[in-house]
Design a protein around this motif. Structure first.
Motif, PDB file in Angstrom:
ATOM      1  N   GLY A  40       0.820  -1.204   0.000  1.00 19.97           N
ATOM      2  CA  GLY A  40       0.000   0.000   0.000  1.00 19.97           C
ATOM      3  C   GLY A  40       0.854   1.254   0.000  1.00 19.97           C
ATOM      4  N   ASN A  41       0.174   2.407  -0.074  1.00 20.94           N
ATOM      5  CA  ASN A  41       0.920   3.658  -0.279  1.00 20.94           C
ATOM      6  C   ASN A  41       1.709   4.118   0.951  1.00 20.94           C
ATOM      7  N   LYS A  42       1.349   3.640   2.141  1.00 14.32           N
ATOM      8  CA  LYS A  42       2.083   4.106   3.323  1.00 14.32           C
ATOM      9  C   LYS A  42       3.520   3.586   3.350  1.00 14.32           C
ATOM     10  N   THR A  43       3.774   2.525   2.599  1.00 11.46           N
ATOM     11  CA  THR A  43       5.122   1.960   2.591  1.00 11.46           C
ATOM     12  C   THR A  43       6.160   2.983   2.108  1.00 11.46           C
ATOM     13  N   ARG A  44       5.828   3.695   1.042  1.00  7.80           N
ATOM     14  CA  ARG A  44       6.782   4.684   0.512  1.00  7.80           C
ATOM     15  C   ARG A  44       7.036   5.802   1.515  1.00  7.80           C
ATOM     16  N   LYS A  45       5.995   6.227   2.219  1.00  2.78           N
ATOM     17  CA  LYS A  45       6.171   7.285   3.223  1.00  2.78           C
ATOM     18  C   LYS A  45       7.035   6.773   4.367  1.00  2.78           C
ATOM     19  N   LEU A  46       6.770   5.524   4.762  1.00  2.00           N
ATOM     20  CA  LEU A  46       7.504   4.956   5.896  1.00  2.00           C
ATOM     21  C   LEU A  46       8.983   4.760   5.590  1.00  2.00           C
ATOM     22  N   SER A  97      -7.237   1.004   9.635  1.00  2.00           N
ATOM     23  CA  SER A  97      -6.176   1.813   9.030  1.00  2.00           C
ATOM     24  C   SER A  97      -5.124   0.964   8.313  1.00  2.00           C
ATOM     25  N   ASN A  98      -4.932   1.247   7.042  1.00  4.16           N
ATOM     26  CA  ASN A  98      -3.853   0.590   6.298  1.00  4.16           C
ATOM     27  C   ASN A  98      -2.504   1.152   6.709  1.00  4.16           C
ATOM     28  N   HIS A  99      -2.525   2.420   7.080  1.00  2.00           N
ATOM     29  CA  HIS A  99      -1.293   3.069   7.541  1.00  2.00           C
ATOM     30  C   HIS A  99      -0.780   2.421   8.823  1.00  2.00           C
ATOM     31  N   ALA A 104      -6.995   8.137  -4.806  1.00  2.00           N
ATOM     32  CA  ALA A 104      -7.782   8.502  -3.627  1.00  2.00           C
ATOM     33  C   ALA A 104      -6.931   9.373  -2.711  1.00  2.00           C
ATOM     34  N   THR A 105      -7.515  10.460  -2.216  1.00  2.00           N
ATOM     35  CA  THR A 105      -6.769  11.354  -1.332  1.00  2.00           C
ATOM     36  C   THR A 105      -7.457  11.465   0.028  1.00  2.00           C
ATOM     37  N   GLY A 106      -6.639  11.313   1.092  1.00  2.00           N
ATOM     38  CA  GLY A 106      -7.181  11.371   2.445  1.00  2.00           C
ATOM     39  C   GLY A 106      -6.388  12.339   3.310  1.00  2.00           C
ATOM     40  N   SER A 107      -5.317  11.822   3.917  1.00  2.00           N
ATOM     41  CA  SER A 107      -4.523  12.663   4.814  1.00  2.00           C
ATOM     42  C   SER A 107      -3.552  13.571   4.053  1.00  2.00           C
ATOM     43  N   ALA A 108      -3.561  13.497   2.736  1.00  2.00           N
ATOM     44  CA  ALA A 108      -2.944  14.478   1.827  1.00  2.00           C
ATOM     45  C   ALA A 108      -1.488  14.228   1.418  1.00  2.00           C
ATOM     46  N   GLY A 109      -0.787  13.357   2.119  1.00  2.03           N
ATOM     47  CA  GLY A 109       0.632  13.166   1.821  1.00  2.03           C
ATOM     48  C   GLY A 109       0.904  12.605   0.434  1.00  2.03           C
ATOM     49  N   THR A 110       0.023  11.730  -0.017  1.00  4.97           N
ATOM     50  CA  THR A 110       0.228  11.125  -1.338  1.00  4.97           C
ATOM     51  C   THR A 110       0.116  12.193  -2.426  1.00  4.97           C
ATOM     52  N   GLN A 111      -0.973  12.936  -2.398  1.00 11.38           N
ATOM     53  CA  GLN A 111      -1.174  13.941  -3.446  1.00 11.38           C
ATOM     54  C   GLN A 111      -0.137  15.061  -3.353  1.00 11.38           C
ATOM     55  N   LEU A 158      -9.462  -3.813  -4.999  1.00  4.77           N
ATOM     56  CA  LEU A 158      -9.387  -2.462  -4.426  1.00  4.77           C
ATOM     57  C   LEU A 158      -9.765  -2.540  -2.949  1.00  4.77           C
ATOM     58  N   ASP A 159      -9.831  -1.408  -2.278  1.00  9.80           N
ATOM     59  CA  ASP A 159     -10.230  -1.412  -0.866  1.00  9.80           C
ATOM     60  C   ASP A 159     -11.506  -0.596  -0.677  1.00  9.80           C
ATOM     61  N   PRO A 160     -12.223  -0.834   0.423  1.00 11.12           N
ATOM     62  CA  PRO A 160     -13.533  -0.189   0.590  1.00 11.12           C
ATOM     63  C   PRO A 160     -13.489   1.276   1.022  1.00 11.12           C
ATOM     64  N   VAL A 161     -12.381   1.732   1.570  1.00 12.63           N
ATOM     65  CA  VAL A 161     -12.344   3.069   2.182  1.00 12.63           C
ATOM     66  C   VAL A 161     -11.704   4.109   1.252  1.00 12.63           C
ATOM     67  N   TYR A 162     -10.718   3.694   0.484  1.00 11.73           N
ATOM     68  CA  TYR A 162      -9.947   4.650  -0.326  1.00 11.73           C
ATOM     69  C   TYR A 162     -10.010   4.326  -1.832  1.00 11.73           C
ATOM     70  N   SER A 163      -9.291   3.295  -2.241  1.00  9.20           N
ATOM     71  CA  SER A 163      -9.176   3.058  -3.688  1.00  9.20           C
ATOM     72  C   SER A 163     -10.516   2.684  -4.311  1.00  9.20           C
ATOM     73  N   HIS A 214      -3.073   2.860  -7.699  1.00  7.18           N
ATOM     74  CA  HIS A 214      -3.694   1.941  -6.731  1.00  7.18           C
ATOM     75  C   HIS A 214      -2.897   2.014  -5.426  1.00  7.18           C
ATOM     76  N   THR A 215      -3.523   2.629  -4.427  1.00  7.99           N
ATOM     77  CA  THR A 215      -2.832   2.895  -3.171  1.00  7.99           C
ATOM     78  C   THR A 215      -2.953   1.747  -2.161  1.00  7.99           C
ATOM     79  N   GLY A 216      -3.570   0.632  -2.582  1.00  3.96           N
ATOM     80  CA  GLY A 216      -3.577  -0.569  -1.733  1.00  3.96           C
ATOM     81  C   GLY A 216      -4.806  -0.682  -0.852  1.00  3.96           C
ATOM     82  N   GLY A 217      -4.684  -1.484   0.217  1.00  5.59           N
ATOM     83  CA  GLY A 217      -5.729  -1.547   1.237  1.00  5.59           C
ATOM     84  C   GLY A 217      -6.727  -2.681   1.120  1.00  5.59           C
TER      85      GLY A 217
END
Ligand SMILES: *Cc1c(COP(=O)(O)O)cnc(C)c1O
Length: 338
Positions: A47-53, A76-78, A191-198, A285-290, A316-319
């Motif tokens: 998922g997308n949190k891996t790159r941030k981590l 939370s996927n994060h 999908a954009t949520g906490s904004a870090g990806t975008q 896909l995932d139910p909350v974001y993608s 595809h941000t995962g989840g």
């Protein structure tokens, strides 16, 4: 951009694939659809949190941390990717989960991401909706410091300037892949949520002078606060990378028409999008974001927002693990008939 001076620990598999979605493209009859598979980063289902981590954990280690603290919604996927990264690096992990949906189902509260948090050795505590999560993390950090620990606090979604570097890197990776295959990308959707990806993407794409527009599909906030949040983080990230002022306000666009009743609450469009991707491309896909992000993309295609012949990439941000927490939302799903 002064990207290389920031410490990074490789946690994900990369580059993640950039692949066509021919069957979905044909079915919808709009632009050519592609998918950037950041669900395949590999860290405990990715998922997308891996790159941030990769950047956040490097900073934690550089500061001598022995413990990380983070927060998120129940599924939370994060949190799950943070638990995995901490396990891999031998750090303790404390997760504070906010009950944003009020769902009481056993599977929502204990399966999917929550199961994996626990499996990977994180300690998990639950707090009610609308808790001040930053204050809760600060209080926990204080308690741990009093016990001689060295905690490093990761904000929700890993979305600060350091975390956003993961998506600056992703933007450069995507531009490189497109160049190597001769693909002209007309729009990047996610999908954009906490904004870090975008925020990371717009900084990185601008840094590469790619002129690829990004369209975030919101999953929580309304358009104005979401765009403001992304733009604010993009500005601070650009400043940290020594390219201040490089991102124009107009290049931050979020469409927040697909949130439905609220964060983490299923919509008919999400159910359709998750089902359609499963059945046309074999992609979960995932139910909350993608799922909501793809629901937005599908609807915009139906409304002729894109031209035939254009190339639209969905990040595809995962989840997909979250699907287990939301299985009941799919109760109306009919098995395909023989
Ligand atoms: C966190 C998350 C997002 C949103 O990314 P942000 O950086 O928080 O905007 C999108 N998709 C999935 C699956 C996520 O877990």
């Amino acid at each position: 951009m002064k990207l290389a001076k920031f410490p990074r620990i490789r946690l994900g598999h990369g580059p993640t694939p950039l692949e066509p979605m021919p069957r979905l493209s044909e079915l919808l009859g709009g632009p050519n659809l592609w998918i950037k598979r950041d669900d395949c980063t590999g860290l405990a289902t990715g998922g997308n949190k891996t790159r941030k981590l990769e950047y956040l954990m490097a900073e934690a280690l550089a500061q001598g941390a022995d413990t990380v603290i983070t927060q998120g919604a129940t599924q939370s996927n994060h949190a799950r990717q943070t638990a995995a990264a901490a396990a891999r690096l031998g750090l303790q992990c404390h997760i504070i989960l906010e009950d944003r949906t009020g769902y009481k189902q056993e599977e929502y509260r204990h399966s999917g991401n929550v199961f994996f948090d626990v499996l990977m050795g994180a300690s998990v505590s639950e707090v009610p909706a609308d808790t001040d999560m930053d204050a809760a993390m600060a209080a926990l950090a204080e308690q741990l410091r009093a016990r001689g620990k060295k905690p490093y606090v990761i904000p929700g979604g890993g979305s600060n300037t350091v975390g956003a570097l993961g998506y600056v890197t992703c933007a450069l990776e995507l531009v490189d892949q497109a160049n190597n295959t001769g693909l002209v990308i007309d729009t990047l959707v996610h999908a954009t949520g906490s904004a870090g990806t975008q925020a990371g993407l717009v900084v990185g794409l601008e840094g590469a002078r790619s002129q690829i527009p990004v369209l975030g599909i919101g999953v929580r906030a309304a358009r104005k606060p979401q765009e403001d949040r992304v733009f604010g983080l993009a500005e601070r990230t650009a400043e940290m990378l020594a390219v201040p002022g490089s991102v124009a306000r107009e290049s931050v666009v979020a469409n927040c028409d697909y949130v439905g009743d609220g964060y983490g609450l299923p919509t008919a469009g999400m159910i359709e999008a998750v089902t359609l991707l499963s059945r046309t491309e074999g992609i979960l896909l995932d139910p909350v974001y993608s799922g909501k992000g793809m629901a937005g993309l599908i609807d915009l295609i139906r409304k002729k927002h894109f031209k035939k012949g254009q190339n639209v990439v969905f990040l595809h941000t995962g989840g997909a693990v979250g699907l287990f927490g939301y299985r009941q939302a799919f109760d109306g799903l009919k098995p395909a008939t023989t």
